[in-house]
Design a protein around this motif. Structure first.
Motif, PDB file in Angstrom:
ATOM      1  N   ASP A  72       0.811  -1.223   0.000  1.00  0.00           N
ATOM      2  CA  ASP A  72       0.000   0.000   0.000  1.00  0.00           C
ATOM      3  C   ASP A  72       0.845   1.273   0.000  1.00  0.00           C
ATOM      4  N   ASP A  73       1.945   1.276   0.748  1.00  0.00           N
ATOM      5  CA  ASP A  73       2.775   2.480   0.881  1.00  0.00           C
ATOM      6  C   ASP A  73       4.054   2.430   0.050  1.00  0.00           C
ATOM      7  N   VAL A  74       4.199   1.397  -0.774  1.00  0.00           N
ATOM      8  CA  VAL A  74       5.483   1.186  -1.443  1.00  0.00           C
ATOM      9  C   VAL A  74       5.813   2.304  -2.436  1.00  0.00           C
ATOM     10  N   GLU A  75       4.803   2.858  -3.094  1.00  0.00           N
ATOM     11  CA  GLU A  75       5.066   3.886  -4.096  1.00  0.00           C
ATOM     12  C   GLU A  75       5.712   5.123  -3.472  1.00  0.00           C
ATOM     13  N   SER A  76       5.219   5.563  -2.330  1.00  0.00           N
ATOM     14  CA  SER A  76       5.784   6.740  -1.664  1.00  0.00           C
ATOM     15  C   SER A  76       7.192   6.455  -1.157  1.00  0.00           C
ATOM     16  N   ILE A  77       7.428   5.221  -0.707  1.00  0.00           N
ATOM     17  CA  ILE A  77       8.781   4.860  -0.241  1.00  0.00           C
ATOM     18  C   ILE A  77       9.754   4.847  -1.408  1.00  0.00           C
ATOM     19  N   PHE A  78       9.309   4.291  -2.541  1.00  0.00           N
ATOM     20  CA  PHE A  78      10.151   4.303  -3.743  1.00  0.00           C
ATOM     21  C   PHE A  78      10.540   5.744  -4.110  1.00  0.00           C
ATOM     22  N   ASN A  79       9.569   6.629  -4.116  1.00  0.00           N
ATOM     23  CA  ASN A  79       9.835   8.019  -4.506  1.00  0.00           C
ATOM     24  C   ASN A  79      10.810   8.691  -3.546  1.00  0.00           C
ATOM     25  N   LYS A  80      10.671   8.410  -2.243  1.00  0.00           N
ATOM     26  CA  LYS A  80      11.579   8.989  -1.243  1.00  0.00           C
ATOM     27  C   LYS A  80      12.996   8.443  -1.423  1.00  0.00           C
ATOM     28  N   LEU A  81      13.092   7.140  -1.696  1.00  0.00           N
ATOM     29  CA  LEU A  81      14.397   6.516  -1.923  1.00  0.00           C
ATOM     30  C   LEU A  81      15.043   7.063  -3.191  1.00  0.00           C
ATOM     31  N   LYS A  82      14.249   7.242  -4.227  1.00  0.00           N
ATOM     32  CA  LYS A  82      14.766   7.764  -5.505  1.00  0.00           C
ATOM     33  C   LYS A  82      15.390   9.141  -5.322  1.00  0.00           C
ATOM     34  N   ILE A  83      14.747  10.003  -4.532  1.00  0.00           N
ATOM     35  CA  ILE A  83      15.285  11.346  -4.282  1.00  0.00           C
ATOM     36  C   ILE A  83      16.671  11.264  -3.663  1.00  0.00           C
TER      37      ILE A  83
END
Length: 461
Positions: free
Chosen positions: A76-87
């Motif tokens: 459920d929260d993986v997309e936001s974690i991916f985006n934070k990691l990408k930054i």
């Protein structure tokens, strides 16, 4: 040999500076950097501020969260974690190396395999993976290559396919082993399936072309011999005609046309390939591009590069000149004399077209080439590439046209060449002096090999 240290070793020194020597966080970092650099240690792969008390380890936290989601199969929260990691990964190579050591590659791949049906999550994961492997392609393994091929076979969404192709391209840059393994996995079949689609999207086509060019790179210093030529030849046999025909299909899309011309120029590594492109209408299209886009710098640069590549075949080279390309090339050089890329490509094109051809050289003399070439060299006294390409062009135009070559001297080429030798030394000396010699100018040539007056003997039995 370059000396390196682990992230943990660096962090311990920073913490020691803060705790034992009462330094501020920034002072602790500055002192640690000075210490290690004084010892000749390369810190390019070290995150400088990771150990600071007020700087939480965002990468580690993101990866721990991803592992937790992976274990629970709850994304459920993986997309936001991916985006934070990408930054974080986009900040510098040190963070990407650190994340790689923390198993980021395998964690992301495992999540992608389980979320292929959710395009939003899948694309966010792919984008993060691309950031992770930017300048760090060593992470790719056989499992990753198999996943890449499966994605191209199974995914139909165009924007997702583009991301997969972008990831593959990133894996090929400066990594010969990856290129060979990806090629062996039959990536060419998948690329050809894309470019042969009747409804192929322009952006998708550009992404496929980018992978083709990446597969024929020769930029991995760790490998003395690569397979760039073999890859280029195999790709060319499968794609030259279709890529050339696509030029007309996308003639109104400058970005696609530019990528197609650049890809063709990269793939034309054999004599017969030049003829194949011309037979498919490539030469006519290039000249139309130069005529119809007189103010588009990048497109003219790409057109000149392809024209130069086509000149590798003597028959095509003759046809290029008889088709009226010489005045177009000279005009392009004159219009874009403030563009180093266009000037270098134009000079390289003249050099290729006049090689071993006094008649072609004569056509360029008739177009006023000497004045334009000399003027171009005047604009770039610090560019070794421009001076080298100019030297070769002048040599080829001079060798069999001694009378006409006096025009170069009249326009002041001698002082430009003398300045080039003084400013660039051995890097350009051989090329410049060869051009000066052929022009009949005074030049001091160095004897590279001299004997010692000792008789030669043969010790073989």
């Amino acid at each position: 040999m370059v000396r390196v240290i682990k992230q943990e070793t660096y962090d311990e020194v920073v913490k020691e500076n803060i705790e034992e020597f009462d330094m501020s966080p920034q002072e602790a970092v500055d002192d640690a950097i000075k210490q290690f650099e004084a010892q000749g240690i390369d810190l390019s792969n070290i995150i400088k501020d990771l150990a600071l008390d007020n700087n939480e380890n965002t990468i580690k936290i993101c990866l721990d969260n991803l592992k937790c989601l992976l274990e629970n199969k709850n994304f459920d929260d993986v997309e936001s974690i991916f985006n934070k990691l990408k930054i974080e990964l986009n900040k510098d190579i040190a963070r990407r190396v650190y994340a790689g050591k923390e198993n980021a590659y395998n964690i992301i791949i495992d999540i992608l395999k389980l979320t292929k049906d959710n395009l939003n999550i899948f694309k966010a994961g792919l984008s993060t993976l691309i950031s992770l492997m930017n300048g760090h392609p060593d992470l790719l393994d056989d499992n990753g290559i198999e996943f890449q091929i499966n994605c191209l076979d199974e995914i139909e969404d165009i924007s997702t396919v583009q991301l997969v192709l972008k990831w593959i391209k990133e894996c090929c840059i400066k990594h010969e082993k990856n290129r060979q393994n990806i090629f062996t996995a039959k990536i060419l079949d998948r690329l050809m399936k894309i470019v042969k689609k009747n409804d192929v999207n322009g952006d998708e086509l550009r992404a496929a072309c980018g992978v083709m060019r990446a597969l024929v790179l020769d930029d991995d210093l760790r490998h003395e011999y690569g397979k760039a030529h073999e890859h280029a030849a195999q790709i060319a046999r499968s794609s030259l005609e279709i890529l050339t025909l696509l030029l007309s299909k996308f003639k109104d899309n400058e970005k696609v046309v530019g990528d197609l011309m650049l890809t063709l120029a990269t793939l034309i590594v054999r004599n017969e390939f030049c003829q194949e492109v011309e037979d498919a209408g490539g030469l006519t299209f290039i000249l139309d591009v130069i005529i119809n886009h007189p103010d588009t710098e990048r497109l003219n640069w790409q057109a000149l590069k392809l024209l130069k590549a086509l000149a590798g075949n003597d028959n095509v080279k003759a046809h290029i000149i008889t088709s009226g390309s010489a005045p177009l090339i000279i005009s392009t050089l004159s219009r874009f004399k403030t563009s180093e890329n266009v000037v270098a490509a134009g000079l390289a094109c003249i050099s290729a077209l006049t090689l071993r051809s006094s008649s072609n050289s004569g056509v360029f003399y008739d177009c006023g080439a000497p004045g334009i070439i000399v003027d171009a060299l005047k604009h770039y006294p610090k560019s070794q590439n421009v001076i080298k390409q100019g030297s070769w062009a002048i040599r080829n135009m001079t060798v069999r046209n001694k009378t006409e070559s006096l025009e170069f001297i009249t326009h002041g080429i001698e002082s430009i060449f003398q300045d080039a030798i003084a400013n660039h030394g051995s890097a350009l000396e051989q090329d410049v002096k060869a051009a000066m010699r052929d022009l009949g100018l005074k030049v001091n040539l160095k004897e590279q090999w001299t004997g010692k007056g000792v008789a030669m003997t043969n010790d073989r039995v």
